[in-house]
Each structure stands twice: as C-alpha cells, then as structure tokens.
Motif scaffolding. Sequence first.
Motif, PDB file in Angstrom:
ATOM      1  N   TRP A   1      54.656  30.133  50.967  1.00  0.00           N
ATOM      2  CA  TRP A   1      53.618  31.108  50.603  1.00  0.00           C
ATOM      3  C   TRP A   1      52.621  31.252  51.744  1.00  0.00           C
ATOM      4  O   TRP A   1      51.940  30.305  52.125  1.00  0.00           O
ATOM      5  CB  TRP A   1      52.933  30.646  49.323  1.00  0.00           C
ATOM      6  N   ASP A   2      52.515  32.464  52.275  1.00  0.00           N
ATOM      7  CA  ASP A   2      51.517  32.768  53.298  1.00  0.00           C
ATOM      8  C   ASP A   2      50.254  33.251  52.586  1.00  0.00           C
ATOM      9  O   ASP A   2      50.026  34.450  52.423  1.00  0.00           O
ATOM     10  CB  ASP A   2      52.054  33.841  54.262  1.00  0.00           C
ATOM     11  N   TRP A   3      49.435  32.316  52.139  1.00  0.00           N
ATOM     12  CA  TRP A   3      48.291  32.652  51.291  1.00  0.00           C
ATOM     13  C   TRP A   3      47.179  33.349  52.066  1.00  0.00           C
ATOM     14  O   TRP A   3      46.258  33.904  51.457  1.00  0.00           O
ATOM     15  CB  TRP A   3      47.747  31.392  50.622  1.00  0.00           C
ATOM     16  N   ARG A   4      47.221  33.333  53.386  1.00  0.00           N
ATOM     17  CA  ARG A   4      46.210  34.072  54.152  1.00  0.00           C
ATOM     18  C   ARG A   4      46.438  35.578  54.052  1.00  0.00           C
ATOM     19  O   ARG A   4      45.518  36.374  54.278  1.00  0.00           O
ATOM     20  CB  ARG A   4      46.265  33.656  55.618  1.00  0.00           C
ATOM     21  N   VAL A   5      47.682  35.963  53.733  1.00  0.00           N
ATOM     22  CA  VAL A   5      48.065  37.381  53.709  1.00  0.00           C
ATOM     23  C   VAL A   5      48.256  37.888  52.295  1.00  0.00           C
ATOM     24  O   VAL A   5      47.883  39.020  51.978  1.00  0.00           O
ATOM     25  CB  VAL A   5      49.356  37.591  54.534  1.00  0.00           C
ATOM     26  N   ASP A   6      48.840  37.073  51.417  1.00  0.00           N
ATOM     27  CA  ASP A   6      49.196  37.522  50.071  1.00  0.00           C
ATOM     28  C   ASP A   6      48.496  36.670  49.027  1.00  0.00           C
ATOM     29  O   ASP A   6      48.459  35.430  49.133  1.00  0.00           O
ATOM     30  CB  ASP A   6      50.710  37.426  49.852  1.00  0.00           C
ATOM     31  N   ALA A   7      47.956  37.338  48.014  1.00  0.00           N
ATOM     32  CA  ALA A   7      47.437  36.642  46.844  1.00  0.00           C
ATOM     33  C   ALA A   7      48.572  36.438  45.842  1.00  0.00           C
ATOM     34  O   ALA A   7      49.531  37.216  45.800  1.00  0.00           O
ATOM     35  CB  ALA A   7      46.305  37.442  46.208  1.00  0.00           C
TER      36      ALA A   7
ATOM     37  N   VAL B   1      49.861  36.276  38.713  1.00  0.00           N
ATOM     38  CA  VAL B   1      50.471  35.600  37.561  1.00  0.00           C
ATOM     39  C   VAL B   1      50.539  36.619  36.429  1.00  0.00           C
ATOM     40  O   VAL B   1      49.550  36.844  35.726  1.00  0.00           O
ATOM     41  CB  VAL B   1      49.651  34.369  37.138  1.00  0.00           C
ATOM     42  N   PRO B   2      51.685  37.267  36.231  1.00  0.00           N
ATOM     43  CA  PRO B   2      51.776  38.360  35.234  1.00  0.00           C
ATOM     44  C   PRO B   2      51.923  37.840  33.815  1.00  0.00           C
ATOM     45  O   PRO B   2      52.898  38.128  33.114  1.00  0.00           O
ATOM     46  CB  PRO B   2      53.017  39.129  35.699  1.00  0.00           C
ATOM     47  N   THR B   3      50.968  37.053  33.355  1.00  0.00           N
ATOM     48  CA  THR B   3      51.058  36.449  32.023  1.00  0.00           C
ATOM     49  C   THR B   3      50.720  37.462  30.943  1.00  0.00           C
ATOM     50  O   THR B   3      49.884  38.345  31.121  1.00  0.00           O
ATOM     51  CB  THR B   3      50.083  35.270  31.915  1.00  0.00           C
ATOM     52  N   SER B   4      51.366  37.301  29.808  1.00  0.00           N
ATOM     53  CA  SER B   4      51.065  38.094  28.620  1.00  0.00           C
ATOM     54  C   SER B   4      50.734  37.126  27.499  1.00  0.00           C
ATOM     55  O   SER B   4      51.584  36.325  27.085  1.00  0.00           O
ATOM     56  CB  SER B   4      52.263  38.968  28.232  1.00  0.00           C
TER      57      SER B   4
ATOM     58  N   SER C   1      37.656  30.186  52.514  1.00  0.00           N
ATOM     59  CA  SER C   1      38.434  30.373  51.288  1.00  0.00           C
ATOM     60  C   SER C   1      39.891  29.993  51.519  1.00  0.00           C
ATOM     61  O   SER C   1      40.390  30.030  52.645  1.00  0.00           O
ATOM     62  CB  SER C   1      38.348  31.828  50.813  1.00  0.00           C
ATOM     63  N   GLY C   2      40.552  29.644  50.418  1.00  0.00           N
ATOM     64  CA  GLY C   2      41.953  29.265  50.497  1.00  0.00           C
ATOM     65  C   GLY C   2      42.821  30.138  49.619  1.00  0.00           C
ATOM     66  O   GLY C   2      42.688  31.357  49.597  1.00  0.00           O
ATOM     67  N   MET C   3      43.722  29.513  48.892  1.00  0.00           N
ATOM     68  CA  MET C   3      44.716  30.227  48.092  1.00  0.00           C
ATOM     69  C   MET C   3      44.065  31.009  46.960  1.00  0.00           C
ATOM     70  O   MET C   3      43.261  30.467  46.200  1.00  0.00           O
ATOM     71  CB  MET C   3      45.719  29.225  47.512  1.00  0.00           C
ATOM     72  N   VAL C   4      44.431  32.282  46.843  1.00  0.00           N
ATOM     73  CA  VAL C   4      43.887  33.163  45.818  1.00  0.00           C
ATOM     74  C   VAL C   4      44.950  33.386  44.755  1.00  0.00           C
ATOM     75  O   VAL C   4      46.057  33.828  45.055  1.00  0.00           O
ATOM     76  CB  VAL C   4      43.439  34.514  46.412  1.00  0.00           C
ATOM     77  N   VAL C   5      44.619  33.047  43.509  1.00  0.00           N
ATOM     78  CA  VAL C   5      45.523  33.232  42.373  1.00  0.00           C
ATOM     79  C   VAL C   5      44.866  34.188  41.394  1.00  0.00           C
ATOM     80  O   VAL C   5      43.699  33.994  41.013  1.00  0.00           O
ATOM     81  CB  VAL C   5      45.832  31.891  41.684  1.00  0.00           C
ATOM     82  N   VAL C   6      45.581  35.230  40.996  1.00  0.00           N
ATOM     83  CA  VAL C   6      45.062  36.256  40.087  1.00  0.00           C
ATOM     84  C   VAL C   6      45.963  36.282  38.859  1.00  0.00           C
ATOM     85  O   VAL C   6      47.156  36.578  38.976  1.00  0.00           O
ATOM     86  CB  VAL C   6      45.030  37.643  40.761  1.00  0.00           C
ATOM     87  N   ALA C   7      45.407  35.956  37.703  1.00  0.00           N
ATOM     88  CA  ALA C   7      46.172  35.936  36.457  1.00  0.00           C
ATOM     89  C   ALA C   7      45.847  37.160  35.621  1.00  0.00           C
ATOM     90  O   ALA C   7      44.688  37.595  35.546  1.00  0.00           O
ATOM     91  CB  ALA C   7      45.878  34.661  35.668  1.00  0.00           C
ATOM     92  N   ASN C   8      46.859  37.701  34.984  1.00  0.00           N
ATOM     93  CA  ASN C   8      46.684  38.913  34.202  1.00  0.00           C
ATOM     94  C   ASN C   8      45.839  38.686  32.953  1.00  0.00           C
ATOM     95  O   ASN C   8      45.250  39.623  32.418  1.00  0.00           O
ATOM     96  CB  ASN C   8      48.059  39.461  33.803  1.00  0.00           C
ATOM     97  N   CYS C   9      45.762  37.436  32.478  1.00  0.00           N
ATOM     98  CA  CYS C   9      45.040  37.170  31.233  1.00  0.00           C
ATOM     99  C   CYS C   9      43.533  37.188  31.418  1.00  0.00           C
ATOM    100  O   CYS C   9      42.796  37.096  30.426  1.00  0.00           O
ATOM    101  CB  CYS C   9      45.486  35.836  30.639  1.00  0.00           C
TER     102      CYS C   9
ATOM    103  N   LEU D   1      39.591  31.379  38.023  1.00  0.00           N
ATOM    104  CA  LEU D   1      40.457  30.650  38.950  1.00  0.00           C
ATOM    105  C   LEU D   1      39.823  30.679  40.336  1.00  0.00           C
ATOM    106  O   LEU D   1      40.260  31.421  41.215  1.00  0.00           O
ATOM    107  CB  LEU D   1      41.851  31.282  38.990  1.00  0.00           C
ATOM    108  N   PRO D   2      38.766  29.891  40.556  1.00  0.00           N
ATOM    109  CA  PRO D   2      38.101  29.913  41.866  1.00  0.00           C
ATOM    110  C   PRO D   2      39.047  29.415  42.957  1.00  0.00           C
ATOM    111  O   PRO D   2      39.753  28.420  42.773  1.00  0.00           O
ATOM    112  CB  PRO D   2      36.914  28.955  41.676  1.00  0.00           C
ATOM    113  N   PRO D   3      39.098  30.107  44.102  1.00  0.00           N
ATOM    114  CA  PRO D   3      39.994  29.678  45.186  1.00  0.00           C
ATOM    115  C   PRO D   3      39.563  28.325  45.743  1.00  0.00           C
ATOM    116  O   PRO D   3      38.371  28.079  45.938  1.00  0.00           O
ATOM    117  CB  PRO D   3      39.843  30.785  46.241  1.00  0.00           C
ATOM    118  N   PRO D   4      40.497  27.425  45.995  1.00  0.00           N
ATOM    119  CA  PRO D   4      40.142  26.170  46.664  1.00  0.00           C
ATOM    120  C   PRO D   4      39.743  26.438  48.109  1.00  0.00           C
ATOM    121  O   PRO D   4      39.979  27.515  48.648  1.00  0.00           O
ATOM    122  CB  PRO D   4      41.441  25.357  46.581  1.00  0.00           C
TER     123      PRO D   4
END
Length: 890
Positions: A658-664, A667-670, A706-714, A724-727
């Motif tokens: 995972w190239d987290w500097r380029v891509d977030a 998480v397509p949760t339902s 900033s570090g890894m960015v995680v975006v959840a649909n919920c 989900l604060p980035p580490p």
Amino acid sequence: MGTARKRKFSAAAKRDVQLPESLKWIPGPLKDKKDHKNVSIQPNEPDIGLLRMQTETLLRSLRKQHSKKCRKAIELAGHLGQIAEIGPHKLSWWTALAKKNGASIEFTHRSPESDCKLDFAFRPSQIAAVAGKVYVTISAEDIQEKDYLNGRIFWKRDIYHHVLREHRELLEVVIPENTFPAAKIASDRNCVRDLDGPTPAYNAQVHQLQEVLPLARELDRNDEMRDVWLLLQRFAELRYTGLSDQQCLSVASVSLRANALASFRSALEWLKSGLTIPLNSIDGDRLKHDCDKAISLLDRALDRQSQVEAFAAVFLHTQKHIDTFDVIVSSTENLDFARLRTAVGERVSNLTWIDPLRCGLQLNEKSYNPLTIGPASSDRQAAAEFRRFWGERAELRKFKDGRILECVSHNDPDPLADCCRFAAGRQLTIIGERLTEDIDYLVECKAARAEFDGFAREARALEDLPLRITMLQRSTYGAQDGEALIEFESSGRWPDDILALQRTKAAVLLSTATAMEGLRSVKQARVARDALLEHTFFLEVTLPSGQVFNLRIRHDRERELLSSQHDDDKASQMWICRFDAPIRHVSAMQALEGLHPSFTLAQHLLDTWFASHLLSRHFPAMWRESLLATVYLSPGALDAPRSAFCAFQRCLRFLATWDWRVDALTVPTSADSGESVRGDALIALNTRAENLLQALRSKDPAMRKSGMVVVANCHPAGELLAALPPPDRTASLRLTALAKACVPLLCQEDLVSQRQVLMSRLCTPALEDYDVVLHLYGARPQKYKNLNNTQEARLLTTVLQCFVDDLERVYGDTSKFFAGDFSAQASQHAVGMLFDRVVRDKTLRFRVNGNMNAMRAEDDEDEHVQLNSEAVLAEIQRLGHGIVSRIQIN
C-alpha cells in the motif's frame, strides 16, 4: 511517453506490484490516429476510457516483449534447420538413446507399452518462426491414419520434444492442417478407447495440433488478434487457469471487437461459456471462476479509483501465491482429485489443481459443518455409493423435519481437514487448517458476548431508575471486555451547561449502579472518574465471568454544548470519537461478521501481530478492524477469504504494497447487510477519500506528519478524521516496513504449513530498531487474596497503560512511544522509544522554558543545547519504580 516512464511501466508489468501513481493515467493525445476512431461499444461493455488507456499502455510493453521473442524465434529456426533427421526406429531404440545421453523421454499422456509396434522418427517437414515461436511440423509420412487414437500422435510429438528438449520454451510441435477428419475428432466422439463415453478435452487437444499453425499465421497478419492474444496470455500467466498459448490463440480468433479491451472482455465470455476449449473439470471450474471475477471487475469500473483497481487486479497482480486460496492441501504423493472432490462435496465452492501434489480450496458457508450429509435412505443406489465411500463412518440419522439421511459425523476441530485426510491419507499438509485453539477462542468470544447481551436485556428492564434505559451497546467489537455506551429516554430536564450536565450524569450513574447491584448478571457496579476528560465519570460493571465494562452515558445535546462553549473542534471531535463513531462501527462489523464468520478469528490474529510489534497504541482497534474489513469487502480479482489465516495473510500483503502517501484506503462497509457498497455509493466514497487525502496533502505536501488515511463508509463525511484519525508518519513507515519483512515468510510454504511456528516468527518484535526499550513487569504470582487473577491482571493492564500515557504526555514533544495492548498474560512487556531525530542529532539554540531536558552542547561556544537523554532515562526509571524492570539502550 518518456524513457523513465517506459522503464517504470515495464517493471510493473513484469512483477506483481501495484501500478505507480505516475502511470495511472496517460496525459496528452495518443500518437496513432486509428486509436481516435469513433468505435461502437456493445451494450454489455462498459465505456471506461481510463481503463482502455491503461490497457493500451500495457499493450505497448507487451508488444515490445513479443517483438524480442520473434527475433529470437527467427534465430532459433535457422539453428534447428541444421539438425539431422533421425529414424524411423522402434520405441526401444529411442529409450536406449535417451538413457545413453542421461535423459528420459517424458510422455505427456500415458506412456506407451515397451513392446509398442509403432515407428518413431524425427523428420520435420517444416520449421517456421511464426508469432514469436518456432513451429516444427511432423512429416505427414510419419503419421498414420489412426494416430489420433489413444494418445499415439502425442507420443510422436513427445519424441520431437525430446530431440529438441534444449529449446522447449520457444518451441511448438504441430501436425499438418486437416491431417485427421473433423468428424473423427469431434467433441462427441471417443478417441481414448480405455474410457467410456466422449472425450472432448482430448479431442480438442488433437484438433489444436493441426489448427494452431494456421491461427499463428493469422496472428502475424492481424494486429487486433495479436493484441487480444497478448492480453489473454498476460491474464493466464498470473493465474492457475491451465490455459496454453494454443488455447489463447483459438479464443482470440473468435473474440475480435471494436478495441482491444472490448475484445478481451469478449474472450473472457467465450472462456466462461466453455464452448471454445473443453478442459478437464478442475481446470474448467477454475477458469470459469477467474473469468467471471474479471468480467465483474471490468463491469464495475465506473470511476477513476475502481478503474485503477480493476486494471491492477486483472493485469498486474499475480494470483499464484498461497493466500489466493482459503486452504491448500499438499501431499508427498500424487493426489486423487476425484476422491478428494467427492470427500469435500459441497464444503468448497472451488477446487483448483495447482500441480499433481497440491490443490487449492475455496470455502463456503458449509465448510465447517460438523456433519457430512448424504442421500436419503430411500435412494438405495446413492446411499450404497455413499456407504461404500465412507465405510464404517457412515450412519443413518433422523432429523427434526422427519428426513432419514446418510451422514458422517466429524469430531475434528476442522471438519474440512478431516474430510481431506480421509480421502487422501493422514500424511497431508493442510495450510489454513482451523486449529483447536481457534475453536477455543471462538467459543470464549461467543460466551462473552452472550453474557453481555444477557446483562443488557436485564439492564433495559430496570424500572427503579430516574429515566428508563433505551440503549446499552458495546462500543468495542473485538475485545471480550472494554467500553460500552448507555442511553436513557429523552427528557427536557437535562441542563444546558456542560459542567452541570457532567454532574447530572454522575448522579444518574450513581443511581444506576445501585439498581444494577441487584441484577443476577452483575457482580459489581461502581462509579469511577475518567482520567482523560475533566469532570467526567463512567460506570464500571463487572460481570460474573470477570468481564469488566466501562459504561458511559451518551447524550446528543452534549455535542452541541461542547461546540458552542469551545472555539476549537477538539472537544467535539473527542465526543464523536468516544460516543458516536463506535456505534456505527460496531454495527458495521457485526453485520460483516454475520456474512463472513472467519472475521472474528482473523481479527484476533491481526491484533496479536500488531500488539507483538508494539503498534497497538498508534493503530487503535477501530482502525485495525476497518483495515481487515477491506480484505473482505474489496478482495479484487479474488473471492473474499473464508479462512481466518488466509485473511490475515492478505492483510499483511496489502500493508506491504500500500502506497499510503498516494492512495487513501476506502472501507465500503454497509451497516445493514455487511456487504460492500456498489455503484454511486462506492463512487461517492472514493471521492470522499480523494478529497480528504488532498486536504491533508495541501497542509502537508510531503506527508511528513500524517500517515495512513482510512475512510470508512459507515462514518459521515464531516466526522472521518475524528472517527479514524490518521496515525503519524513514523508509525505508518514502521508498519509498512514490518509488513514487507513478513511477506517473505508467507512465501515459504513449508513454514506456512506450521502455523504455530509461523506466527511465532511473524510476531517476534524487532526491539533493536528502537533507540530505547523499556522492559516492564508483567503478570506475577497472586499477591492479594481479595483480588482474583482476572481482577489483578486487569489492574496491572490499567497501571501499565496509564504509565505509558504519562510518558507520552511528559516526553511526547521529543520522543515517540510504541507499546502493545498489555492484555496478554505475559511475564514481561516492552515499550519502544524513539527520539526525535532533530533533537537527538542536532544542537538547538537555548531558550527559556524549552520543551525538553537539555544540557549545554559539547565543544560549542555559542548558546546551543542538546537533548540530555541520560537524564530523561533516569527520570523514567524513577517515575516507573516498581513498573520498569530494566532499560535497554540500543
């Protein structure tokens, strides 16, 4: 395209890597005018311009590789033309010649009898370099009328392969066109006399021998057909499809459409239908499965993010690794695949033949059923076959609905593994097998959750309270004990002042604790002060099993009061993180677990790995659970994992690439169904992730903080950073490095087959990477009689966590601390400490009330100071008296 970009793309095309960001689009117009023609797209073909441009870029690289092969083939054809003819001779003569040369003749079909009367010769009628290969044609004089029967033509082909064995890579042996009448090798004819019924797969191979050279010549003349063939080759070499170059040629000749991508999709439809090239049942099932997944990915590629992911999954990422399958069965002897397929029955959705010694299994919801259910007793023939296969283990059972069925009971922790060992012997190696400790953990989790649910039902039924309890829900998913939220019925009597509201909460909690003391499901209930927030309290409830939950009152009005009384959003963000986001997250994870039962055990393995490498503080439980959910919800070209160990391996592989500097990470949760969101909802989620990453990059372009960015649909768009604060960057870099170091271990199949040994290797922390390691005391013999082991262990965990919190608060400006969750019953714990490189390696100008323990810099006449690390460690030793056993300086 520049030379550097060409080299980068060629490297990505040859390896299993993600496509670099600089190659995810192609700026500027295409050079070839024919690429700008207005082409008509079929109704079932998606209009995906970016994906088509990526495919065209890949084709440019594949064409260059193909051109090199063509030049090599021309040179090889000239060399082979100088080889002298041999024969004809009997098989015994050829066998003696091979033995004399220290080799053996390898027959692809069954070997001929030693007294075979056929004559074999090496007298090629034509040697031609076509489409990157050298085609050697067997002379018509050496082919008899009935050589299409019983593998005879393949024996003669194998003699040619033996003579030319040093050049097998670029070599194909064929027969003249129309050598055998089409009616005799039709799919409904039997050409292997030892078998009953038609032999379509064998007949198709004979047909390809005489048709492949004309198709190859057509490929040389037709650029569109060549492009489809190159894409099919690329698709096949990344998977266990069983497709040969000749079969790809046959499909490419009937799949031409308006452009290369549309033609490739049409070829996948042909392969999925099974009409073009009959394969054996195992290869055919796997091929149809892979084609169906690829078509689904291409059809869902509606926005930029999904098109990039679809292209990488179909054309870049190899699926020839262990975690492609949920379970891999391997043996020291050739496996009987027919018997194995009968034994596993409906427990697997796909069985793939990797090689004669190994096969891969993809599981389904029936995989861990302790009963193998057979036919009804009234079906005498089927019941007799079932008993003949299972022997003494078969038994009749009557079910509640009145059915009387043949059954086999499995007492093994993994019923699927028991079936495999029964079918193929006890000496099997099963990678991904569910172990006894896995069952124990799942039983323990189920009992713990059932106990909390019973407590919640009794609490909601309480009547002697100021307000009735309307909601009592856990705010942590994975841990057996932890946090919970309690909500009371609405009332207009709650105060509008934040301080008064907190005091009212404390009063309500006191009355609730008194009422809960009388419940059978509560052992102890008491009110405690929250150490993180001032003037806040929580209710600590201990259940009979020893589980402890901290209950906090959730009141919607509190968020509005915090926003109005504080200028910054810090208080409001903390409220979201503690009271709002966990509810949505737990609901989504519970729905996901209902759809994928292996999620709980996989999360346990991942938590163990994070804790062993001292990363739990920087990556909280909700972040880790969202990360693992992506493996299930966005598996790419693979199926969602059904075994916990497979999901764990895929998660580590993803972290390594995972190239987290380029891509977030999205998480397509339902929260309702547990399935991944699709269509417009997925496009909106990807857009939110891109916007959030761009906003962070605008403030920190080099991602130095900033570090890894995680975006959840919920979570709503405005609450993503709070939920989900980035580490920080240091923790993210360390996580990537550790995952990359673990991937080589996952590729060692002999090590993966011993899961306890592998987990021990994977979870060995690299403590030498830290500047300082604080070794803390762990579990000790019971000291106080009024505390049981569970209470004492929890007290120790709380003390250690508070100690690390204090270190972070005091020395956080100059150091970063890494620690696990302290929940294991270990005899010792460790805390890693990294000094800030700026204050550790450089001198700073002195200032009053500085943020670090400093001393005058050596050999410096100016007023410069440097970090006094010895004094810092001495302070930590004094503060941690009775907690810190020793300090290790690296």
